[in-house]
Every structure is written in C-alpha cells, then in structure tokens.
Design an enzyme around this catalytic site. Structure first.
Site, mmCIF file in Angstrom:
data_model
loop_
_atom_site.group_PDB
_atom_site.id
_atom_site.type_symbol
_atom_site.label_atom_id
_atom_site.label_comp_id
_atom_site.label_asym_id
_atom_site.label_seq_id
_atom_site.Cartn_x
_atom_site.Cartn_y
_atom_site.Cartn_z
ATOM 1 N N SER A 234 0.851 -1.103 -0.053
ATOM 2 C CA SER A 234 0.045 -0.094 -0.014
ATOM 3 C C SER A 234 0.900 1.295 -0.191
ATOM 4 C CB SER A 234 -1.022 0.218 1.137
ATOM 5 O OG SER A 234 -1.976 0.809 1.096
ATOM 6 N N ASP A 462 -9.120 -3.923 -5.929
ATOM 7 C CA ASP A 462 -8.497 -3.470 -4.812
ATOM 8 C C ASP A 462 -9.335 -2.073 -4.277
ATOM 9 O OD1 ASP A 462 -6.805 -2.176 -2.699
ATOM 10 O OD2 ASP A 462 -5.047 -3.311 -3.375
ATOM 11 N N HIS A 490 -7.299 -5.829 -0.774
ATOM 12 C CA HIS A 490 -6.320 -5.175 -0.889
ATOM 13 C C HIS A 490 -5.124 -5.942 -0.767
ATOM 14 C CE1 HIS A 490 -3.946 -1.426 -0.625
ATOM 15 N NE2 HIS A 490 -3.846 -1.563 0.701
#
Length: 520
Positions: A234, A462, A490
């Site tokens: 991320s 996502d 995710h």
C-alpha cells in the site's frame, strides 16, 4: 472474530479517507556528496550531505556508521536506529526509530526490510506478526526487519489529540450536510492541527515520505547490507518508489504490492480511491445477491439502497452498541466499520454480521470494526496511526480546499462513487490549517532510473489502491514489471494465490524476474 484473526486478512494497511486524498506529493533535496563519490550513503544520501554539520559536529556519515544494538523481545530482536531530524542539517538533532527483527528460520540470504502501509502504521508489528504477513519461504530465507517510520509508533510519534478528542474526531460525520455539522467539522480540524503543533513540536515538520526513505538507507547501512531488499504494501509502495528514486544504485530486490500512483494529485488520488471503494462495495453486494436470498435485497441496486438508507438512518439517530463506555455507533464510526471489511474478501462475512445487526438496531459489530480501523483497544488507542496519516500526507502535499468549495466537487465524486463520493470530497479539506512546512523541495518525479527490476503488484478490485494505480506506477518506474492478481481485496501477496506467491518468492529468493504483464 478476534483482532489477530482479522489482521490476517486486512494486513494492517490503512485507507486514506480520514487524512484526505491518496495522491500526495513526493519531494527531493539536492546537494553534493561531501566525499566527492557515491560512498555508502548512495546517490540519495549524497543529496542530503552535511555541508553544514550543525552545532554538535555530526555529519550524515556518522549516522551511516552506526551499529544496531539488538536485544531480545519475545521471539524476535528489537533495537533502535538513530537518524537526523533534518537531513539538511544532520548535526541539529536526532531521533530514534524503533526496529524489530524476526530472524530467518532457515538458510539466511539477507535482510528484508518491510513496510505495512499507512502512512502511519507501525512497521515493527509487521516483524512481530511475520507469520501472518509472509509465507514460510520468505521467513526461512530472510531476516524480516520492520521499523516504525518517523512520526509513527515508537519512532518520535506525532501527537495531535487526547484519546477523548480522537474519539470525537473519528465519530464525527464525514459528510457534514447541515450548518451545525459543517461548523463542527471546522472546529474539529482546527483542534486537530492546533493539537499537532502543541503536542508534536518540531518533529511534526520532519515526517515526510522522502525523509522516511532516507531513513531506510541509513537502516540498510546499519544492517550491513550493500543493497536494500524490500517488500512494501500500500503506502509502502510509495515509500519504496521514493527510495528507488533517491537511491537507485542501492536498490536490491524490491516488491511493491498494492501500488499507489505517485503522480496523482491529491484530488485525483481521492477520486481514484472513491472509485476503488465503490467497486469493492459493489463486488461484495454482487456476491451477496449471487448467493441467493441476500438480506440486503434481490439486486445490486436494491442492496446498495439498503446500505445507503441504513447509513442515513444512523446519521439521523446513532445506534446503541452495548459498549462498556456507553458509546453509540455514529455515522462516522459506521462509515469506517463499513469500509474496513472491504479490504479483504475473507472479511465479507463479518460485514454481513455488522450490517444485519445494524439493520436490527444493533451497532456493536460495526463499532468493533471501526475500532479496529483506528487501533482502539480497551478505551485507548494502541498507536498514533490516525494522527500520523494526516500529518505525513499533508506534509508531503498540503494542497486542500476550503469547506465552502466542497459542494462544487460533489458531481465528480458522486460519479466516481455514488455511495462514498461526498465523503471523499470532504476529505479534500483535510490539510486546511496544517502548521508544518516541509523543508524538502516539491515535485519529485519518480521513475527510479538506474534501479534494477522492481516488481509491482496490483489487484483488479482493490478498494484502497485501485488496480489502475498499479498499472500507472509500473509505467512510471523505468525498470518495473507488473504482476496482476484478478481478485478482491487490498494487496496481492499471501492471499492464497499460488501464482502471485510463486512469482514473489522466485524474485526475492532467486532473483528470477517475473514476466511483465503476468496475470494471476
């Protein structure tokens, strides 16, 4: 479901809603190598040379020469890393970063520095829970090294609000639609930034992504590694890409999972993420409908209306939760309780429970999910992630709009996300009043020129880092190869997709670069 069970699926990475848009700017200092060569500081280190060494006479090289004193902490080892507060003046003070290392369980090939995302998530937890984040082959071959980036966790953490004030901040309406709610939003923002200035001090102006990337190179040297092997999730992909831009000659084997497009403006980043969460919610609802007898409705549109009507009813009248502290489920808490399970398909059943209970007038499960989102445990907050995310994002790029300008954004945001659009539009006001100014120069263009192959992972549905952003990052990094996971949730690695895991392991363990465009 316990927090430990939930973390397996969520992998402590944070949506950036509370702090505003995803798209944050990256900055770069300039300068010359004090030794006249690349040295151990690498190209990026040379750019922050100590031309003026500060009152205690220390130079950047002094930080690079340190050794980490590791001590046992549970099953792992813990230590600290000393870094300059300001890389432009390394002698003007230092801070210590918290480290944790999970030693290789088999034949060791080196150190793998990891970051779970955020910004704001403590990275030491990634090493502490290494068995949850990383498959056995990586844990066997690498020392998994997690660190709390500056301003987070136990690394000179920024602080903005008391726990009671933070409770009110998170519970507030993220889409204020009355004059009273809008005034409360202004007061909350003013209180937040005033608190950051008074409670965080000078360190609040030195927690940028570029400074954290420079810290990673000091860490690389202190670990005794000639190159940095790195796996970032991320926001950790932004941090890794920034490192590749600053220190391309020091990049080893790098994997960036759940990639963020570093070129997006804050507004475009917010639009991208709004669309991502809408896609994830519709995928969740479609699954419910396809399974038959969906409690939300017999079509996707009917089910979405049930959810939006529920949120509106909670806005009008918060739900009881049975919480020992007497807290109700406000619309703000309901929002975070709704989006958190969208991070992983494995947690959709928990969202089922939360929504079914809420429809029956019980907000307990959605409150549990909201508390997990904010690291709230037993009446207090386990870390400062909700505060750090705002300070880091806004320090990287302080662009924002005023509350009076929000309504003009609604059309574009509602088109991107009929369910969440207005909330993300209001997120564009997040940086109003930030009291800190970065000492770095803006507009770093990231291409990682000169770095070895970098593997970028993207997941097609996502919610937090939409797939299109992984495609964009892979296009912008000169040496990147893109590997795609067709799925929900995710990030891609360690999500029961053997194709993805095999590609990551082959690269990190053997240096075998996956085929660009591989789809799993």
């Amino acid at each position: 479901m316990s927090k430990r069970t939930l973390i397996v699926a969520v992998v402590t990475v944070w949506a950036l809603v509370l702090a505003g848009a995803v798209g944050v700017g990256i900055v770069l200092l300039s300068g010359d190598d004090p030794d006249g060569d690349d040295g151990d500081a690498g190209q990026g280190g040379a750019a922050t040379s100590s031309a003026t060494s500060g009152p205690d006479g220390r130079t950047l090289e002094d930080f690079y020469d340190q050794e980490i004193a590791w001590t046992r902490c549970g099953e792992n080892e813990c230590g600290t890393l000393e870094v300059p507060v300001d890389y432009q003046s390394p002698g003007d003070g230092s801070i210590r970063l918290a480290l944790e290392r999970a030693g290789a369980t088999g034949e060791r090939i080196g150190s793998l520095v990891v970051n779970p995302g955020g910004p704001g998530a403590p990275g030491t937890d990634t090493a502490k829970d290494a068995s949850l984040y990383f498959a056995e082959p990586l844990r066997a071959a690498y020392d998994i090294v997690g660190f709390d980036p500056r301003g987070t966790g136990d690394s000179a953490p920024v602080d903005c609000l008391t726990d009671a004030e933070l409770d009110a901040y998170v519970a507030a309406d993220p889409d204020p639609d009355t004059a009273e709610e809008r005034q409360a939003a202004r007061e909350n923002s003013e209180r937040f930034w005033s608190g950051c200035a008074s409670r965080s001090g000078a360190v609040g102006g030195h927690v940028s992504t570029v400074e954290a990337a420079r810290d990673m190179d000091v860490l690389r040297a202190a670990l005794g590694e000639d190159e940095l092997d790195y796996l970032g999730f991320s926001y950790g992909t932004r941090l890794g890409a920034t490192y590749a831009e600053l220190f391309p000659d020091k990049v080893g084997r790098m994997v960036l999972d759940g990639a963020i497009d570093p070129s997006l403006t804050p507004r475009d980043g917010a639009l991208s993420q709004a669309k991502g969460f809408e896609t994830a919610l519709r995928s969740y609802v479609q699954s419910c409908v396809d399974d038959g007898d969906c409690f939300l409705g017999n079509s996707v549109e009917a089910a979405l209306k049930t959810i939006t009507d529920l949120i509106a009813s909670i806005d009008a009248q918060p739900l009881p939760t049975g919480d020992a502290e007497g807290r109700e489920l406000t619309v703000g808490l309901a929002f975070y309780g709704l989006i958190l399970p969208l991070y992983s398909e494995e947690n959709w059943s928990l969202l089922d429970d939360g929504l079914q209970q809420a429809l029956d007038g019980n907000g307990s499960t959605l409150l549990f999910l909201a508390d997990f989102y904010g690291s709230r445990e037993k009446g207090s907050y386990a870390d400062n992630s909700l505060e750090a995310i705002s300070v880091i994002n806004c320090l990287d790029d302080p662009w924002s709009i005023t509350p009076d300008e929000v309504q003009a954004q609604f059309a574009d945001f509602e088109k991107a996300s009929p369910t969440f659009g207005d909330v993300f539009a209001w997120g564009l006001t997040a940086c109003n009043g930030i009291p800190f100014t970065s000492t770095d120069e803006p507009d770093l263009e990231i291409d990682g020129s000169g770095a070895p192959p970098i593997v970028v992972l993207g997941t097609t549905r996502d919610p937090a880092t939409p797939y299109e952003e992984a495609v964009a990052m892979a296009e912008q990094l000169d040496s990147a190869v893109l590997v795609s996971r067709d799925g929900d949730g995710h990030t891609a690695y360690n999500k029961k997709n053997a194709c993805i895991d095999d590609a990551v392991h082959a690269y990190l363990l053997d240096g075998t670069v996956p085929q660009d465009g591989l789809t799993c």
